[in-house]
Design a protein around this motif. Structure first.
Motif, mmCIF file in Angstrom:
data_model
loop_
_atom_site.group_PDB
_atom_site.id
_atom_site.type_symbol
_atom_site.label_atom_id
_atom_site.label_comp_id
_atom_site.label_asym_id
_atom_site.label_seq_id
_atom_site.Cartn_x
_atom_site.Cartn_y
_atom_site.Cartn_z
ATOM 1 N N SER A 19 49.076 40.116 37.471
ATOM 2 C CA SER A 19 49.208 39.460 38.782
ATOM 3 C C SER A 19 50.108 38.230 38.719
ATOM 4 C CB SER A 19 47.827 39.012 39.276
ATOM 5 O OG SER A 19 46.894 40.060 39.126
ATOM 6 N N ASN A 20 50.758 37.975 39.856
ATOM 7 C CA ASN A 20 51.517 36.724 39.999
ATOM 8 C C ASN A 20 50.550 35.557 40.126
ATOM 9 O OD1 ASN A 20 54.152 37.970 40.071
ATOM 10 N ND2 ASN A 20 53.503 38.790 42.059
ATOM 11 N N GLU A 64 50.172 33.693 37.106
ATOM 12 C CA GLU A 64 50.739 34.486 35.990
ATOM 13 C C GLU A 64 49.654 34.907 34.996
ATOM 14 O OE1 GLU A 64 53.772 35.702 35.570
ATOM 15 O OE2 GLU A 64 54.306 34.909 37.541
ATOM 16 N N LEU A 65 48.917 35.919 35.355
ATOM 17 C CA LEU A 65 47.779 36.292 34.503
ATOM 18 C C LEU A 65 47.442 37.776 34.652
ATOM 19 C CD1 LEU A 65 44.419 35.350 36.179
ATOM 20 C CD2 LEU A 65 46.576 35.636 37.415
ATOM 21 N N LYS A 84 51.931 42.285 40.398
ATOM 22 C CA LYS A 84 53.315 42.593 40.022
ATOM 23 C C LYS A 84 53.578 44.087 40.228
ATOM 24 C CE LYS A 84 53.656 38.918 36.604
ATOM 25 N NZ LYS A 84 54.726 38.100 37.214
ATOM 26 N N GLY A 85 54.815 44.442 40.442
ATOM 27 C CA GLY A 85 55.119 45.824 40.820
ATOM 28 C C GLY A 85 55.445 46.757 39.666
ATOM 29 N N GLU A 141 49.102 47.977 36.957
ATOM 30 C CA GLU A 141 47.756 48.336 37.407
ATOM 31 C C GLU A 141 47.168 49.397 36.494
ATOM 32 O OE1 GLU A 141 47.908 48.444 42.067
ATOM 33 O OE2 GLU A 141 49.840 49.049 41.231
ATOM 34 N N GLN A 142 46.017 49.085 35.897
ATOM 35 C CA GLN A 142 45.405 50.043 34.991
ATOM 36 C C GLN A 142 43.898 50.055 35.169
ATOM 37 O OE1 GLN A 142 46.823 49.868 30.969
ATOM 38 N NE2 GLN A 142 48.735 50.658 31.801
ATOM 39 N N PHE A 143 43.327 51.214 34.931
ATOM 40 C CA PHE A 143 41.874 51.332 34.968
ATOM 41 C C PHE A 143 41.405 51.792 33.604
ATOM 42 C CE2 PHE A 143 37.976 53.812 35.813
ATOM 43 C CZ PHE A 143 37.201 52.770 36.299
#
Length: 625
Positions: free
Chosen positions: A8-9, A35-36, A123-124, A129-131
């Motif tokens: 994430s931003n 930023e994390l 962020k794109g 993105e993960q699960f």
RNA sequence: GCCUCGGUGGCUCAGCGGCUAGAGCAACGGCCUCGUAAGCCGUGGAUCGCGGGUUCAAAUCCCGCCCGAGGCUCCA
């Protein structure tokens, strides 16, 4: 544990109100982190400190990849329906926090037990993105080892029982003249080693176009070509016929069962890591690993009188499933999906159980005989508790005497399986590996577990003794044993072969030239009418080549037809059984009815099925090679 | 599951940083019409297991994964 992991931003969140009394104390203000990696984390029942550490350890690589070192652990219950208790969850989350800190990660943690509002900017990039689902991996194994822990402490005594009934420790037995028993014994006790080599039956099963690996399935689940399917089908019919002759009632039961069913659960949880699990809606099912479940459930619901005992119930499972560890799989010897005949007998008391046991022992010997496997080809192992031995010495001795060779004995000080007595016939292969074929056991535990009862003379409900027997062992393993044995014969210079009743082609007709195609076809028609599996080679090859290929197909009878035969009305029959010392088969001159009656005689009492392939060889595809 | 070895036309295998990736068998086309284990000629056929990396260059070296085998373990 489940984690939704977002690069994430920034994130902003604010605790709004306590959801549970045990919520953590915190300042009710807006928090913002830039930023994390945000870890929406859900702790599930059974998650341990190890899971917490593993989650962070696994994360480390990801942090390096995305070149970030800041995380926020955000409690998020909505990822699972199987939540841990709040106390446990908080403890695990704190463990994640401290473990991450020791790894040098900059850690933030959102308060536990609060209803929070949040906004987030993600962020794109593809990895953003993960699960993840985290388990210890050893979790199930730990349950197993715990269940078996006590058992593994119990000592086995390894002995050899001689034909006079005396027993000596294996170290003191003179194995001269019992080389295979020696190999088997060493295999059972110490597991000696063999050379690195593909098991011979694997090459044979493919070259003969019987069975093959199926890469699109799970390992240990095979594809069966027409010839293999025929052989397997014949064996299935044969074993079933044996069991029905013995008095078995054939039934059919489902291949999958509810994981949560009360009577199955205790049996199952002994070996929880070996199941195929199938999800259907929100229920979980396991694929059966034997026929016990369906039969026991059926017998549980039946009204049984002592007059009907022994009651024999039988199913040939196609398939049974065991998710053996990948390293344990080996060709047709050890599979994950296999075909298993399984006959149970409910017996009123030990006396009846013993009589029945003896009867089935003979059935097992007889069944293997049909595969041309005799007591020269396998070794007997008998396993029992010390108590059972003390009280039933003569009975056990009679088994060994009936077998006619010394047997390996494993004796336990205490019972730790559900049975008090068990035996197997073990085949020793070319790589000196042993595997069980026929087996039977006396089970004193499962009647009660499954609530199986019969009504005795006095009208009282009683738990029967249950015998579990597979007269042949897994069908695939029978084929393995026959192929391995054929290979041994080949090593000795003999022509390898299958029993005549199992040979896909019993008679191959080879015309000398195209001129005799009509005569060949006519011969085949006659043979087929007599239920002999015959085919003919109509391909544009030389006769010599056709003979060669028939030999490589292990065809037992090769009939060449030309002018001589047409004139004389006799057949030139090349007989595979007469081949010796790498010399070609001898050619016999026979009449058609002699050939037919010889085949009928040799295959008498065995099932027959047509070969599911065209009779003209030119019309057959090549499945392998 | 862990350790070791392997995966190259349908099959068996060669090639192991550098010409257009080869052979035998099989398949296909043709010749031959044959007496008990391989007749002759020709043609087509390969994302070199999959994905990523190193390199001017990768079947070949490195990493991960998949499949098979052997060992350990296991085998209700």
């Amino acid at each position: 544990m489940r984690i939704l992991q977002l690069h994430s931003n920034h994130i902003e969140y604010r605790p709004v109100e306590k959801e549970i009394p045990s919520a953590e104390e915190c300042e009710q203000r807006k928090y913002r982190v830039e930023e994390l990696i945000v870890l929406f984390t859900c702790v599930e029942k059974g998650d341990t400190v190890e899971v917490a550490q593993k989650a962070i350890n696994d994360l480390k690589g990801y942090l390096d990849t995305v070149k970030s070192n800041r995380i926020l652990i955000y409690p998020y219950a909505h990822l699972s329906s199987n939540l841990a208790s709040p106390d446990d969850a908080l403890r695990i989350l704190k463990e994640m926090e401290s473990h991450a800190k020791t790894l040098g990660i900059e850690v933030f943690r959102a308060p536990f037990g609060w209803c929070k509002e949040f906004s987030i900017s993600i962020k794109g990039h593809p990895l953003a993105e993960q699960f993840r689902t985290i388990t210890t991996g050893e979790k199930e194994g730990e349950i197993v080892s715990k269940a078996l822990e006590a058992e593994s402490k119990i000592k086995s005594h390894w002995l050899i029982m001689k034909l006079d009934g005396s027993m000596v420790p294996v170290e003191e037995f003179d194995f001269n003249g019992h080389e295979k028993l020696k190999i088997f014994t060493e295999y059972e006790i110490s597991k000696v080693r063999a050379v690195q080599q593909v098991p011979p039956h694997v090459n044979l099963m493919r070259k003969l176009e019987l069975v093959d690996y199926e890469l699109a399935s799970d390992p240990g689940n095979f594809r069966w070509y027409p010839k293999g399917r025929l052989i397997k089908s014949l064996i299935e019919l044969y074993v079933t016929q044996k069991v029905i002759d013995y008095g078995g009632m054939e039934v059919e039961t489902p291949i999958m069962y509810d994981l949560e069913h009360p009577s199955l659960a205790s049996y199952l949880h002994r070996f929880p890591a070996r199941q195929y699990i199938l999800k259907s809606d929100d229920k979980e099912f396991f694929l059966r690993f034997s026929a016990c479940f369906g039969q026991f459930l059926m017998v549980h619901d039946a009204q049984i009188s002592y007059r009907q005992l022994p009651l024999r119930i039988y199913e040939l499972t196609r398939y049974s499933f065991r998710r053996e560890k990948s390293g344990e799989l080996a060709g047709l010897r050890r599979l994950r999906g296999f075909t298993m005949p399984d006959v149970h007998a409910m017996c009123s008391d030990l006396e009846q159980a013993k009589q029945e046991f003896l009867k089935r022992f003979k059935m097992c010997v007889d069944t293997l005989q049909g595969f041309e496997l005799t007591s020269n080809d396998y070794e007997l192992a008998i396993r029992f508790t010390k108590d059972f031995y003390e009280q039933n010495k003569d009975f056990i001795i009679s088994l060994v005497q009936s077998f006619g060779k010394p047997a390996l004995i494993e004796m336990w000080d205490e019972r730790f399986f559900y049975f008090v007595l068990k035996y197997e016939f073990n085949f020793v292969d070319n790589l000196n590996k042993a595997s069980a074929l026929s087996t039977d056991q006396i089970d004193i535990e499962n009647a009660e577990r499954y609530g199986i009862t019969y009504v005795d003379e006095k009208g009282e409900k009683k738990y029967p003794y249950i015998l579990h027997c597979s007269p042949s062992g897994a069908i695939e393993r029978d084929i393995y044993a026959m192929l391995e044995k054929a290979y041994m014969e080949q090593q000795k210079g003999k022509a390898p072969s299958l029993p005549l009743w199992l040979s896909p082609t019993q008679v191959r007709v080879i015309p000398v030239s195209e001129q005799f195609f009509g005569a060949a076809e006519k011969l085949v028609t006659v043979l087929l009418e007599h239920e002999v599996r015959a085919d003919w080679d109509d391909r544009p090859l030389t006769m010599q080549k056709k003979v060669r290929e028939a030999e490589m197909d292990w065809v037992p009878y090769i009939v060449v037809i030309g002018q001589k035969e047409v004139d004389s009305g006799t057949l030139a029959v090349r007989d595979r059984r007469l081949a010796e010392d790498r010399k070609p088969g001898k050619v016999r001159t026979m009449k058609m009815d002699e050939l037919v009656s010889e085949i009928k005689e040799i295959t008498r009492g065995k099932p027959f099925q047509k070969l599911p392939l065209p009779t003209e060889l030119s019309k057959r595809p090549k499945f392998y090679g």
